[in-house]
Design an enzyme around this catalytic site. Sequence first.
Site, PDB file in Angstrom:
ATOM      1  N   TYR A 160      -2.748  -1.039   9.938  1.00 36.97           N
ATOM      2  CA  TYR A 160      -2.762  -1.511   8.622  1.00 36.97           C
ATOM      3  C   TYR A 160      -1.490  -1.103   7.954  1.00 36.97           C
ATOM      4  CZ  TYR A 160      -4.351  -1.210   3.544  1.00 36.97           C
ATOM      5  OH  TYR A 160      -4.375  -1.326   2.091  1.00 36.97           O
ATOM      6  N   SER A 182       0.824  -1.191  -0.009  1.00 39.43           N
ATOM      7  CA  SER A 182      -0.159  -0.038  -0.144  1.00 39.43           C
ATOM      8  C   SER A 182       0.607   1.185   0.070  1.00 39.43           C
ATOM      9  CB  SER A 182      -0.843  -0.102   1.373  1.00 39.43           C
ATOM     10  OG  SER A 182      -1.496   1.161   1.510  1.00 39.43           O
TER      11      SER A 182
END
Length: 251
Positions: A154, A141
Amino acid sequence: MDKFSLKGKRAVITGGGSGLGFGIAKAYIEAGATVIIVGKNLQKLINAKEELGESCEYIQFDVTNLSKIPELVNNIEVKIGPTDILVNCAGTHLKKNALDTTDADFLEILNVHLLSVFALTREFAKRMAERKKGCVILISSMSAVMGMKQVVAYSTGKTAIVGMMRSMVAELAIDNVRINTIAPGWIDTPMLHKAIDQDEPRKQKILNRIPNNTFGTPEDIGYAALYLASDASKYVNGVFLPVDGGAAEAF
């Protein structure tokens, strides 16, 4: 262009019922692969199968059930056949300030984005190494590149898999098993909308960070994953590939 073909290849894609995983599954099937999508939401899997057609099979499974992953992998290899490509794309999201994130919150996110990814990669790579061929694609990400608020768990998971990749590449390259990581930017998926639809200032801030000034599509990730799974990238190993409309460079 035959180098980009996946004809005769078998790919397992976690999180393949929707979002990025579905985009990757679609690109792989277009390139000739047989795809097995794995996810815990049965209806999403059924809907994806209906759209993807005969070249798609599905298995309902929660990737956080770590103790059952070896059994899952063995069943796929025995009942469906040897896996050529693994794409770890299952995901979930938590929007919470770091100081409000509990240990349970943190572990829940790491179970999806790190622990299950390692377990699946390890079990499939054992068999790939024996066959002296295989490809694993991890999904990281932009939060592994730039600091973002409210995504500490995350971000940690997505950053950690890059270190995991590098170590496993050093061990598995000799067995012709390649592992690469795609870092999607802000892609138009249900997960993105969950994060920004009720937060217009955040949405505008994100768009202002993207030189292309638009969100990406699942297809953008699908075709990047197609390249990394194909023979066209046979000498590409251990790469961290942003697909982000230039956001990482602009940061």
